[in-house]
Design a protein around this motif. Structure first.
Motif, PDB file in Angstrom:
ATOM      1  N   ARG A  81      50.067  63.319   8.898  1.00 17.18           N
ATOM      2  CA  ARG A  81      51.233  63.245   9.785  1.00 17.18           C
ATOM      3  C   ARG A  81      51.842  64.608  10.096  1.00 17.18           C
ATOM      4  O   ARG A  81      52.614  64.740  11.058  1.00 17.18           O
ATOM      5  CB  ARG A  81      52.303  62.344   9.165  1.00 17.18           C
ATOM      6  CG  ARG A  81      52.905  62.872   7.879  1.00 17.18           C
ATOM      7  CD  ARG A  81      54.002  61.960   7.352  1.00 17.18           C
ATOM      8  NE  ARG A  81      54.552  62.464   6.095  1.00 17.18           N
ATOM      9  CZ  ARG A  81      54.057  62.213   4.898  1.00 17.18           C
ATOM     10  NH1 ARG A  81      52.984  61.414   4.793  1.00 17.18           N
ATOM     11  NH2 ARG A  81      54.601  62.713   3.810  1.00 17.18           N
ATOM     12  N   ARG A  87      38.781  57.278  15.316  1.00 20.08           N
ATOM     13  CA  ARG A  87      39.691  57.834  16.322  1.00 20.08           C
ATOM     14  C   ARG A  87      40.948  56.975  16.439  1.00 20.08           C
ATOM     15  O   ARG A  87      42.071  57.492  16.527  1.00 20.08           O
ATOM     16  CB  ARG A  87      39.002  57.913  17.684  1.00 20.08           C
ATOM     17  CG  ARG A  87      37.787  58.816  17.735  1.00 20.08           C
ATOM     18  CD  ARG A  87      37.275  58.926  19.170  1.00 20.08           C
ATOM     19  NE  ARG A  87      35.905  59.397  19.216  1.00 20.08           N
ATOM     20  CZ  ARG A  87      35.241  59.670  20.330  1.00 20.08           C
ATOM     21  NH1 ARG A  87      35.843  59.514  21.507  1.00 20.08           N
ATOM     22  NH2 ARG A  87      33.985  60.082  20.303  1.00 20.08           N
ATOM     23  N   ASN A  88      40.748  55.673  16.455  1.00 17.57           N
ATOM     24  CA  ASN A  88      41.890  54.766  16.587  1.00 17.57           C
ATOM     25  C   ASN A  88      42.856  54.910  15.414  1.00 17.57           C
ATOM     26  O   ASN A  88      44.077  54.920  15.595  1.00 17.57           O
ATOM     27  CB  ASN A  88      41.399  53.322  16.690  1.00 17.57           C
ATOM     28  CG  ASN A  88      40.622  53.060  17.968  1.00 17.57           C
ATOM     29  OD1 ASN A  88      40.800  53.754  18.963  1.00 17.57           O
ATOM     30  ND2 ASN A  88      39.754  52.065  17.939  1.00 17.57           N
ATOM     31  N   ARG A  89      42.298  55.029  14.228  1.00 18.92           N
ATOM     32  CA  ARG A  89      43.143  55.145  13.037  1.00 18.92           C
ATOM     33  C   ARG A  89      43.879  56.479  13.021  1.00 18.92           C
ATOM     34  O   ARG A  89      45.050  56.562  12.673  1.00 18.92           O
ATOM     35  CB  ARG A  89      42.297  54.974  11.782  1.00 18.92           C
ATOM     36  CG  ARG A  89      41.661  53.594  11.676  1.00 18.92           C
ATOM     37  CD  ARG A  89      40.596  53.529  10.605  1.00 18.92           C
ATOM     38  NE  ARG A  89      41.168  53.477   9.267  1.00 18.92           N
ATOM     39  CZ  ARG A  89      40.440  53.463   8.164  1.00 18.92           C
ATOM     40  NH1 ARG A  89      39.111  53.524   8.239  1.00 18.92           N
ATOM     41  NH2 ARG A  89      41.021  53.405   6.982  1.00 18.92           N
ATOM     42  N   SER A 139      44.685  58.353  15.595  1.00 17.47           N
ATOM     43  CA  SER A 139      45.638  58.472  16.700  1.00 17.47           C
ATOM     44  C   SER A 139      47.043  58.059  16.301  1.00 17.47           C
ATOM     45  O   SER A 139      48.029  58.573  16.836  1.00 17.47           O
ATOM     46  CB  SER A 139      45.177  57.633  17.898  1.00 17.47           C
ATOM     47  OG  SER A 139      43.993  58.161  18.442  1.00 17.47           O
ATOM     48  N   SER A 140      47.136  57.138  15.358  1.00 13.02           N
ATOM     49  CA  SER A 140      48.448  56.673  14.912  1.00 13.02           C
ATOM     50  C   SER A 140      49.003  57.511  13.763  1.00 13.02           C
ATOM     51  O   SER A 140      50.144  57.297  13.340  1.00 13.02           O
ATOM     52  CB  SER A 140      48.368  55.202  14.482  1.00 13.02           C
ATOM     53  OG  SER A 140      47.481  55.053  13.377  1.00 13.02           O
ATOM     54  N   GLU A 141      48.201  58.446  13.254  1.00 11.68           N
ATOM     55  CA  GLU A 141      48.619  59.253  12.107  1.00 11.68           C
ATOM     56  C   GLU A 141      49.062  60.657  12.499  1.00 11.68           C
ATOM     57  O   GLU A 141      49.975  61.217  11.901  1.00 11.68           O
ATOM     58  CB  GLU A 141      47.478  59.352  11.087  1.00 11.68           C
ATOM     59  CG  GLU A 141      47.096  58.030  10.437  1.00 11.68           C
ATOM     60  CD  GLU A 141      48.156  57.527   9.476  1.00 11.68           C
ATOM     61  OE1 GLU A 141      48.881  58.362   8.902  1.00 11.68           O
ATOM     62  OE2 GLU A 141      48.257  56.297   9.298  1.00 11.68           O
ATOM     63  N   GLU A 160      48.976  64.293  18.037  1.00 11.91           N
ATOM     64  CA  GLU A 160      48.079  64.138  19.177  1.00 11.91           C
ATOM     65  C   GLU A 160      46.645  64.358  18.712  1.00 11.91           C
ATOM     66  O   GLU A 160      46.374  65.300  17.966  1.00 11.91           O
ATOM     67  CB  GLU A 160      48.425  65.132  20.282  1.00 11.91           C
ATOM     68  CG  GLU A 160      47.569  64.993  21.527  1.00 11.91           C
ATOM     69  CD  GLU A 160      47.933  65.971  22.635  1.00 11.91           C
ATOM     70  OE1 GLU A 160      47.383  65.855  23.749  1.00 11.91           O
ATOM     71  OE2 GLU A 160      48.762  66.869  22.367  1.00 11.91           O
TER      72      GLU A 160
END
Length: 270
Positions: free
Chosen positions: A226, A242-244, A246-248, A251
């Protein structure tokens, strides 16, 4: 020499040297380029070596394994070049940046030689060498000093003390590995402390990590995911990862490796 005997000999060379090039193996065994590439594919399929652009390297997945700079410089060369190109686009003239140690940051340094009025702070001997050779009067180089590691990083109390006295706009951080649980990690305890000081000195953190670093965990955490304002990786990273990520991270930028195919290879260690 039978194929099995040759492959065993190649495997032993990789274990002893840490990495090998196709051209060197062609000369060593007196066979064709295609034959050597097939040998490396066979060894990689058995999980004995890691295939890289132009050769193969030893597999190191332990928390304290620290390959030398020369070994790492032949791994994922196209991926590192693509990542470095994305990172270079984030650098503005007249800024103060920091480049941590690493082979990707060295490629980035090559791309920044023409940026005007740039101040570069680094604990990397190879990165410093790039800017020193450029000899640009409008670029300032700050080398931290410290104790040298196998990755040609300068670490320890001298490096940390120097970094804590500085403030930079952006840190471009290379990392040994990254994962959801451990964050960005390194196998070297002293290097982790120095990298944490670099993170603290920067207003923005950009992490450069190719897809092979995903779920590779070193013994010491530099920073949680983060804390990265930007994470630059390459198109080899699987979609679910990538999906995981992207939320961490702030950008996620994915560099397309195909965009640099046919371009000259980035420089290797001297």
């Amino acid at each position: 020499m039978l194929a099995q005997q040759r492959q065993q000999a190649i495997h032993e060379m990789v274990q002893r040297l840490g990495g090998v090039r196709v051209g060197d193996l062609v000369r060593e065994f007196g066979v064709s380029d295609i034959t050597i590439r097939r040998d490396l594919e066979a060894l990689a399929d058995k999980g004995l070596v890691a295939k890289v652009h132009g050769g193969a390297t030893a597999l190191n997945r332990h928390a304290t394994d620290e390959p030398g700079f020369a070994v790492k410089s032949v791994r994922q060369r196209l991926e590192k070049q693509a990542i470095a190109a994305q990172a270079a686009a984030l650098v503005q003239p007249g800024t103060a940046i920091a480049l941590s140690a690493g082979t990707t940051t060295r490629v980035l340094a090559q791309l920044l030689q023409d940026v005007r009025d740039l101040t570069v702070v680094t604990n990397s001997i190879p990165v410093a060498e790039v800017f020193y050779k450029a000899q640009r009067p409008d670029q300032n180089l700050v080398l931290t000093g410290g104790i040298r590691t196998p990755s040609d990083a300068l670490v320890g109390p001298f490096a940390v003390s120097a970094i804590r006295a500085l403030n930079v706009d952006v840190l471009f951080l290379g990392t040994h590995g990254f994962s959801l649980q451990a964050g960005f990690t390194t196998p070297n305890l002293l290097e982790a402390e120095t990298d944490r000081a670099l993170v603290a000195a920067a207003r923005s953190l950009v992490v450069c990590a190719d897809h092979t670093k995903w779920e590779l965990v070193g013994i010491s955490t530099i920073a949680p995911l983060r804390e990265a304002n930007v994470l630059i990786t390459d198109s080899g990273l699987p979609g679910p990862a990538r999906n995981r990520l992207s939320s961490e991270v702030g950008e996620l930028l994915v560099a397309e490796v195909a965009a640099v195919r046919g371009a000259p290879d980035p420089p290797t260690a001297a």
